[in-house]
Design a protein around this motif. Structure first.
Motif, PDB file in Angstrom:
ATOM      1  N   THR A  87      -3.351   0.944  -3.322  1.00  0.00           N
ATOM      2  CA  THR A  87      -2.858  -1.066  -2.988  1.00  0.00           C
ATOM      3  C   THR A  87      -3.111  -1.339  -4.597  1.00  0.00           C
ATOM      4  N   ASP A 127       0.225   5.656   0.271  1.00  0.00           N
ATOM      5  CA  ASP A 127      -0.834   6.746   0.452  1.00  0.00           C
ATOM      6  C   ASP A 127      -0.149   8.071  -0.334  1.00  0.00           C
ATOM      7  N   ARG A 185      -5.155   6.179  -0.538  1.00  0.00           N
ATOM      8  CA  ARG A 185      -4.472   5.067  -0.546  1.00  0.00           C
ATOM      9  C   ARG A 185      -4.253   4.271  -2.512  1.00  0.00           C
ATOM     10  N   GLU A 206       0.623  -1.352  -0.108  1.00  0.00           N
ATOM     11  CA  GLU A 206      -0.117   0.241  -0.158  1.00  0.00           C
ATOM     12  C   GLU A 206       0.530   0.691  -0.035  1.00  0.00           C
TER      13      GLU A 206
END
Length: 688
Positions: free
Chosen positions: A652, A600, A650, A598
């Motif tokens: 992924t 951000d 976010r 992940e």
């Protein structure tokens, strides 16, 4: 209508019993409601439907009986000697659209006295009051042949003229019943050279009536437009045996025979000399042929009927036919104005053939399995999903009024479909005079009704149709889902920090997920009745699917709600469009075998750029390993330039066939962020 069976027998030799005749007429559509025996005669009470004015007389019913029993029909004597003196009465028609034909005959040197007993008896059996031999003949011929007549005292006609024209302006006139009446300007009247002498087709005037002192009479036989007679009769509050027939339609061709019949009877009973007929005929009758196929007759009736029998049945009731192979052309007579289509001809065939001769069979039809189709199942699932969200379903009438749209401040312009409403011609009440174009006004009224009665937790929804007038023959009907949420904020032991808007938005998102409606976005709404900062329009595939938002303060003020700072959340969705965009197949994916990474990122960008647009830019980038994009933060305030906002996103990353390393993800991540920043003009928050 009361009719004497003995009188019917003047026109045909029927030997059947009165009960059998009554049964046959009833089965042919002319219901005999009762019978009364008077001496050796039987008087039948026949209920004649409004579309059959040709049967409001003895001869018309005799024609029906003759057709039912396959008997020859005799005609009354209507031949007048051709060697006659001309009439000195002149006739003109100023309103040919209301009077298509006006005929008349003068009978001079008559003796007005009581009618003979046979004439009195026949009129009294039919419920008609006798007056004198001249007036009684006009009543007699009306009952016998179905065409109303009127007799004028020629000496009382100023200028020896008859003029058919409307009143022109309101005036007063005394009719034969001795009542002075206010005549509206559009009423059709019969005038002499000075003043009106009769209300056309309804009642004569007192000043031109036939009395014992009358020596010369002028008989009127005319055709008046049914709608005009009906309107005038209603406006005057005056109905007569004549108006009852004229307003249903009479025969503009056969009226000449009725005039001759009356003239002959008057000459027989009152003496006198018959003059030539005066005939003003500005709008001649034209017959229109109707083509009917034998195959269609047999298909609709359900049994085969021979061609010769079909044509014979029609000829027996006065319908002329012309055979053309597998079909024929039927020419309805002037007295059958109710026949205009092939189905009307087929109805006449089976009516004369006999409904009781058509065998009864159970209908054959394909029965459905009772299962709902895909769209119906989806609508059912939508209802259940909204109910699970805590909403109660309501059912409202499909009506509204203009004030409902004004309440919501919906503007009137050519692109606003909610102003393209259908107007009801005969509404139950004026407050419901339009077919609704949106479900929202009804839900707002439901909310106000509940709130005024102490309900402080209102969650309503409705699935129903709206009606949009696009200028075609029928309005467009669209299926809509609409809802309204209100809960009064009260002190509680815990703090619920989720705004009502996001709670209702979550209900809609759960619904969309359940029915597999994807790829939609929420963008700031342009609906004028919603709060500009707490509303959104729902888009999918470039089309607006609906809206959700808090009702604006300007609308709340109009509602005069007795509560402080109410939050009323509403939504409306076009289900027709939603149903066409649903994913029909469910695709299953294997649970990921490899871990994800992940990242951000916070972007500072223009506040006018929608978050949905930014997320779409991330998703469309061909990275090959980006599996999910989420918005987790939205910030406006200190430490940000004016007219900007910060979005926390976010990302992924995951591969289907291996475990990703930091070295593989980092360059893809940086390129993806750079791509979005370039498209939106955004800057990464925390960098210079």
């Amino acid at each position: 209508m009361r009719v004497s069976l003995d009188w019917i027998k003047d026109f045909l030799d029927v030997t059947a019993s009165p009960e059998d005749v009554a049964h046959r007429l009833t089965m042919a559509g002319l219901e005999v409601e009762g019978m009364e025996k008077i001496g050796d005669d039987v008087v039948m009470e026949v209920n004649v439907t409004p579309n059959r004015p040709d049967c409001l007389n003895v001869y018309g019913l005799a024609r029906e009986v003759a057709a039912l029993y396959r008997l020859p029909l005799k005609s009354p004597e209507t031949r007048v000697s051709p060697d006659l003196q001309p009439s000195d009465i002149q006739v003109s028609i100023d309103a040919p659209d209301l009077c298509a034909r006006y005929t008349g005959r003068s009978v001079v040197s008559v003796t007005v006295r009581n009618s003979p007993d046979w004439l009195k008896r026949r009129l009294e059996k039919c419920g008609i009051r006798t007056i004198n031999n001249v007036v009684d003949v006009t009543s007699y011929v009306m009952l016998e042949l179905g065409h109303p007549l009127h007799a004028f005292d020629t000496a009382k006609l100023a200028g020896r003229k008859i003029r058919v024209a409307t009143a022109g302006s309101d005036l007063n006139m005394t009719t034969l019943d001795g009542v002075e009446r206010d005549i509206p300007g559009e009423t059709l009247l019969i005038w002499d050279s000075a003043s009106p002498v009769a209300v056309a087709g309804i009642m004569g005037g007192e000043g031109s009536s036939v009395t014992e002192a009358t020596k010369d009479i002028f008989l009127e036989s005319a055709y008046f437009e049914p709608a005009s007679i009906r309107k005038s009769s209603k406006a005057l509050g005056l109905r007569s045996e004549s108006s009852y027939r004229f307003e249903r339609g009479t025969d503009r061709v056969f009226l000449e025979a009725a005039l001759n019949r009356a003239a002959l009877l008057i000459a027989e009973l009152a003496g006198g000399r018959i003059c030539e007929m005066v005939d003003n005929y500005p709008v001649p009758y034209t017959s229109v042929g109707i083509t009917v196929s034998y195959a269609r007759i047999n298909a609709l009736i359900g049994i085969p009927i021979e061609k010769e029998e079909v044509l014979g049945l029609l000829e027996s009731i006065g319908i002329r036919t012309e055979e053309k192979g597998e079909e024929f052309v039927a020419w309805p007579p002037p007295f059958r104005g109710d026949i205009s289509t092939p189905v009307d001809i087929i109805e006449e065939v089976v009516r004369c053939y006999g409904y009781d001769r058509v065998p009864a069979r159970p209908p054959r039809a394909t029965l459905s399995d009772g299962l709902l189709n895909a769209a119906e199942r989806t609508v059912h699932a939508i209802r259940e999903s909204i109910r699970k969200g805590g909403f109660n379903e309501v059912v409202n009438f499909s009506f509204m009024n203009m004030a409902d749209l004004d309440l919501l401040s919906i503007e009137s312009h050519e692109h606003e479909h909610r102003r393209k409403h259908v107007i009801l011609k005969n509404p139950l009440r004026q407050e419901e005079c339009l077919m609704r174009t949106t479900l929202m006004p009804a839900l707002v009224n439901n909310f106000v009704y509940n709130l005024s009665r102490g309900n402080r937790d209102v969650r309503l929804f409705e699935v129903s149709r709206v009606f949009i007038d696009w200028g075609k023959q029928l309005p467009a009907e669209g299926l809509r889902l609409a809802g309204l949420y209100f809960r009064e904020i009260q002190p509680s032991l815990w703090k619920d920090s989720v705004p009502a808007f996001y709670g209702v938005k979550g209900v809609l998102e759960s619904l969309f997920e359940e029915i597999r409606f994807n790829n939609y976005t929420f963008v700031p709404s342009r609906e004028v009745f919603l709060h500009p900062g707490k509303s959104a329009d729902i888009y999918c595939g470039g089309f607006k699917m609906g809206y959700i938002g808090e009702i604006g303060p300007q609308v709340i003020e109009k509602l005069s709600l007795k509560t402080q700072k109410p939050e009323v959340i509403v939504f409306e969705v076009d289900l027709d469009r939603v149903l066409t965009l649903l994913e029909q197949k469910i695709v299953y994916h294997q649970i990921p075998r490899y871990p994800s990474i992940e990242r951000d990122v916070a972007l500072v960008l223009d506040e006018q750029i929608a978050a949905a647009e930014v997320l779409a830019l991330f998703r469309e980038y061909p990275s090959g390993i980006l599996s999910q994009v989420e918005l987790f933060d939205h910030y406006k305030g200190k430490n940000l330039p004016e007219n900007t906002k910060s979005l926390g996103i976010r990302l992924t990353y995951r591969s289907k066939d291996r475990t990703l390393s930091e070295d593989e993800v980092e360059p893809v991540h940086m390129a993806l962020v750079e791509h979005v920043a370039k498209k939106t003009g955004a800057k990464i928050r925390g960098t210079a």
